[in-house]
Structures are given as C-alpha cells and as structure tokens.
Design a protein around this motif. Structure first.
Motif, mmCIF file in Angstrom:
data_model
loop_
_atom_site.group_PDB
_atom_site.id
_atom_site.type_symbol
_atom_site.label_atom_id
_atom_site.label_comp_id
_atom_site.label_asym_id
_atom_site.label_seq_id
_atom_site.Cartn_x
_atom_site.Cartn_y
_atom_site.Cartn_z
ATOM 1 N N ARG A 196 37.799 38.129 34.925
ATOM 2 C CA ARG A 196 39.006 38.834 34.489
ATOM 3 C C ARG A 196 38.762 40.280 34.054
ATOM 4 N NH1 ARG A 196 41.124 34.759 31.896
ATOM 5 N NH2 ARG A 196 42.089 34.100 33.844
ATOM 6 N N ASN A 197 37.665 40.558 33.407
ATOM 7 C CA ASN A 197 37.408 41.908 32.913
ATOM 8 C C ASN A 197 36.415 42.690 33.766
ATOM 9 O OD1 ASN A 197 39.116 41.756 30.554
ATOM 10 N ND2 ASN A 197 37.626 40.320 29.709
ATOM 11 N N LYS A 198 36.115 42.185 34.961
ATOM 12 C CA LYS A 198 35.153 42.851 35.836
ATOM 13 C C LYS A 198 35.881 43.833 36.763
ATOM 14 C CE LYS A 198 31.849 40.230 34.200
ATOM 15 N NZ LYS A 198 31.342 39.058 34.923
ATOM 16 N N ILE A 199 35.155 44.836 37.238
ATOM 17 C CA ILE A 199 35.759 45.819 38.146
ATOM 18 C C ILE A 199 34.959 46.020 39.431
ATOM 19 C CG2 ILE A 199 36.934 47.093 36.303
ATOM 20 C CD1 ILE A 199 34.687 49.190 36.504
ATOM 21 N N ALA A 202 41.552 40.397 41.703
ATOM 22 C CA ALA A 202 42.669 41.130 42.290
ATOM 23 C C ALA A 202 42.287 41.432 43.737
ATOM 24 C CB ALA A 202 42.932 42.422 41.527
ATOM 25 N N VAL A 203 43.131 41.053 44.675
ATOM 26 C CA VAL A 203 42.807 41.207 46.092
ATOM 27 C C VAL A 203 43.596 42.365 46.674
ATOM 28 C CG1 VAL A 203 42.667 40.055 48.330
ATOM 29 C CG2 VAL A 203 42.465 38.711 46.229
ATOM 30 N N VAL A 204 42.884 43.233 47.404
ATOM 31 C CA VAL A 204 43.503 44.378 48.066
ATOM 32 C C VAL A 204 43.317 44.228 49.572
ATOM 33 C CG1 VAL A 204 43.572 46.891 48.295
ATOM 34 C CG2 VAL A 204 43.006 45.857 46.086
ATOM 35 N N GLY A 205 44.398 44.382 50.315
ATOM 36 C CA GLY A 205 44.344 44.304 51.772
ATOM 37 C C GLY A 205 45.488 45.108 52.348
ATOM 38 N N ARG A 252 41.426 51.886 37.268
ATOM 39 C CA ARG A 252 41.864 52.743 36.171
ATOM 40 C C ARG A 252 42.827 52.019 35.225
ATOM 41 N NH1 ARG A 252 43.809 56.186 39.185
ATOM 42 N NH2 ARG A 252 41.879 57.343 39.456
ATOM 43 N N ASP A 253 43.699 51.172 35.780
ATOM 44 C CA ASP A 253 44.753 50.525 34.994
ATOM 45 C C ASP A 253 44.343 49.093 34.647
ATOM 46 O OD1 ASP A 253 47.089 49.463 33.950
ATOM 47 O OD2 ASP A 253 48.393 50.508 35.355
ATOM 48 N N ASP A 254 43.693 48.933 33.491
ATOM 49 C CA ASP A 254 43.183 47.622 33.098
ATOM 50 C C ASP A 254 44.286 46.569 32.991
ATOM 51 O OD1 ASP A 254 40.641 48.621 32.974
ATOM 52 O OD2 ASP A 254 40.604 48.854 30.797
ATOM 53 N N ILE A 256 44.396 43.189 35.340
ATOM 54 C CA ILE A 256 44.265 41.869 34.716
ATOM 55 C C ILE A 256 45.512 41.034 34.973
ATOM 56 C CG2 ILE A 256 44.093 40.660 32.502
ATOM 57 C CD1 ILE A 256 42.300 42.976 31.547
ATOM 58 N N SER A 257 46.680 41.650 34.972
ATOM 59 C CA SER A 257 47.917 40.931 35.263
ATOM 60 C C SER A 257 47.889 40.347 36.675
ATOM 61 C CB SER A 257 49.119 41.873 35.116
ATOM 62 O OG SER A 257 50.307 41.232 35.518
#
Length: 415
Positions: A223-226, A327-330, A365-367, A371-372
């Motif tokens: 959850r808190n990883k980037i 969080a998945v980006v595609g 940038r937007d924690d 996380i949401s």
C-alpha cells in the motif's frame, strides 16, 4: 463426470495464459470429485517431463500422458497448410501419432466431456464420439487479436498484407469451426460478442481467470510502496510494449524520481537480450528473470505498469496486480475485459506512451490518490476474481456441453 483435458502445454505451473486455464480447471474439477484424464501434445522445452507429474496428480491412474510435438520444417508446414486450406499454427499441431493415441485414451476412459485447450488442438474434435460434450477453451478470439494488432499499425509492408489475409482466414475458421463445439470457453464478453457476430450459432461461455489466493494476502505490504513492476513473458506484444515504455515513458518518470526502481519480471529469452543489453546496466532498472512466486516481488512495489493496448481476452497480470493491492496503469483497452473496474477509481489509463509516463509520475506524487486506487483495486479483485467462485461455473459448462451432445443423438422411435 468424467472429463478429458487435451492441451498443448503441460498444465503446471500455472504461470502463463495457457497453463493457468487448464491447471485451475483440472484442479477445481478434481476437488469437486470428478474423474479426469489428460493428453498433452507440446513443443515446450522447459522440462515438461518433470512438470508433468504435478499435472497428472489430478488424473485417474494411467489416464495421463504427454507427447513431444514432432519437428517439421517451416516450409513443410506452410505448404501443407496452403494445400489443406488450414491456418499455419493449426497445421503445425497436426500429428497422426497423437491422434491415434488420443483415440485410444477416449475409448478406454469414455469421457462425458472433452476440454480442448487453445485453437491449435481444436482439430482433434473430429475424433470425439457422438454424445460426448466438447469444449473449445480458446482464451480469446484469434481474429479479434489480429484486428487489435492491425488497428494499432503493428505490421507494415508485406507483413501487413499477409496479416490481413490471415485475418480473413481466421475469421472464416472461427465462424465455421467453433459451432462444432458444444461450448466455446472465453475470458471476456468482448470476445464472446465478437464470435457471436461472426456466427450466432457459436455457444459461447465466459469464465474469466481468478487469482492465486496468496496474492491477496500481501495488499497491506504494497500500500505505501511506489516502485514500479512489469510482469510478463518478454516476447511479442509484451516485449514491444515494455520497450516503448522504457524509451518514451520511463525518461519522464526517471527525471522526476531518481531513486525509483522498475522491476521487470519475465524470462529474458533471445528476443529480449537486446533490450536487457540496452537498459540492464542501470541501477534503477532490475531484470529479475522468471520468478514462479510473484508475491516475492509484488510485495516490494506499489504501481504495476501494463503497456499492452488490446481489448481481446483477459490480461492476467492486471487482476493479479490489483489483488496484490497495486495501482495498475495501462491503456483504455488494457482494462476492457474487467467490466467492473472504473478508470480513475480502480485503475488509471493513459492515452499514449508519453501520457503514460505522466500518469505514473502523478500517481507517485499524490499519495492519497495512489493509496485510494490501490485499496479499490484490491477490493474489486477480491470480490470478482477469486478462483473459488469459478468451480460451479466450470462444472456447469462441462455438464451443459455433455447435455447438448446427448441431445444431438437420434432417439429411435418407439414401436
């Protein structure tokens, strides 16, 4: 029920789009108390004999075997495919020895239903006895896959001309061959609708894949990883998508976050060697190779990149990353088969590769937003993509196929 599985890969371990389906279908049906048999015709080179024992454990004694696909020259296969008016990859899997051995297994085992895995093995439906249910488990439509590639401009010159011809042949094949089956198993409603448009007589059944239960358990750690992660076999679309991401998207992200790391998971075969040579010496890009237990790497990351722009089938790595709380980006098409998911809530889509980099940078940038999305993705995967919810649906598919096959038998009129 007695169910025979006919596959072109040994269904263990469940670590790619082909093995996942057959492995879990066998596991679930075995756990439900059904009797299973297995026949494999494969050109795998990653020690199929060693892996086969794990797959055969779900089967009745002496009712499981595998056979290496005999070698044939490419020219021989191409010529034979042209003369027989067959698709190349279908003709590649035509094997008289396998057909004879499979016929013998059917006679001994007497299945109620036969699960034919992937388009290459559907040709063996011809030997299924009358009254035996037949399932074509094809994952996704090959025609729709080709359409996606052509729309994206993937091919050029003579290759594009050839692929357009192949698309016409593939559509004709799918429209005429799939109605022969009592059920055609697919991963998404998009593929089902495509096939129904080709021929309304195709009996489509949509059962998407689930996620390994262990992956759900690590969401609190991610959850808190980037750090970023890419998971996939480094060939074809996966490799091209990753290459373009590294060339176009990554520089934008890297310029803003020097300490950020990108973890690349997937066997580095011959096709990927050049990519690794170009990027593998950087401290912030790590090529891990093949890793069987994905929880070992997912737990160290917070964002999964899936630069695959297609709306056919289901991209397993998307639902796995969601389940792990990433969080998945595609792209928009990447998530098309996950109909429950909403852009900006459960995932984030990019318009192109340049935008892809900016989307990832904004998430880092937007924690609170990141996380949401991580939380929402995990909840969605847990609600809709557990393997335990698939057992009854698989069982229903096999029973329905058997019932349809039996209904085709001619019943003699009473005296």
């Amino acid at each position: 029920m007695k169910i025979l599985f006919v596959t072109n890969q040994v269904p263990f371990p469940p670590d790619n789009g082909v093995r996942i389906v057959s492995h879990h279908a066998m596991r679930l049906m075995s756990e439900a108390g059904h009797e299973l048999a297995l026949a494999v015709l494969t050109e795998e080179t990653d020690d199929p004999a060693k892996r086969f024992a794990r797959a055969a454990a779900y089967c009745q004694k002496d009712r499981a075997w595998w056979m290496p696909l005999p070698r044939r020259s490419r020219i021989d296969v191409q010529l034979s495919a042209a003369l027989r008016e067959k698709l190349y990859f279908v003709e590649r899997y035509r094997c008289t020895a396998f057909r004879l051995k499979l016929t013998g297994l059917i006679e001994i085992f007497r299945p109620d239903a036969i699960h034919f895995d992937i388009i290459t093995l559907l040709q063996y439906v011809a030997i299924a006895p009358a009254g035996v249910g037949t399932v074509a488990s094809i994952n996704d439509s090959n025609g729709l896959t080709l359409e996606n590639a052509l729309v994206q401009g993937k091919y050029a010159g003579l290759t594009r001309v050839y692929r357009k011809m192949q698309l016409r042949h593939t559509r004709r094949y799918e429209a005429t061959e799939y109605p022969r089956f009592d059920a055609v198993h697919l991963m998404s409603e998009i593929d089902a609708a495509y096939l129904t448009r080709l021929n309304p007589s195709i009996n489509t059944v949509v059962i998407s894949n689930g996620v390994d239960p262990l992956i759900f358990k690590i969401a609190d750690q991610t959850r808190n990883k980037i750090d970023l992660i890419f998971v996939g076999k480094l060939v074809a679309d996966n490799l091209q998508g990753l290459r373009t991401f590294l060339e176009v998207s990554w520089p934008l992200i890297e310029s803003q976050y020097r300490d950020l790391k990108l973890h690349i998971i997937g066997e580095v075969g011959a096709e990927a060697q050049r990519l690794k040579a170009n990027f593998g010496d950087r401290n912030n890009i790590v090529f891990h190779g093949y890793i069987e237990n994905l929880t070992d790497v997912y737990r160290n990351c917070g964002i999964a990149i899936v630069p695959i722009n297609k709306d056919c089938g289901l991209i397993n790595k998307v639902i796995e990353a969601m389940a792990a709380g990433l969080a998945v980006v595609g792209f928009g098409k990447t998530f098309a088969s996950i109909r429950e998911a909403k852009d900006g809530q459960d995932f984030v889509s990019a318009a192109d590769f340049a935008h892809f980099g900016q989307v990832v940078a904004d998430l880092i940038r937007d924690d609170s937003r990141r996380i949401s999305i991580q939380n929402a993705a995990h909840v969605l995967a847990k609600q809709y993509y557990k393997w335990s919810t698939r057992a009854a649906r698989y069982e229903s598919m096999y029973r329905l196929s058997a019932e349809r096959a039996m209904s085709k038998l001619t019943v003699p009129a009473a005296d």
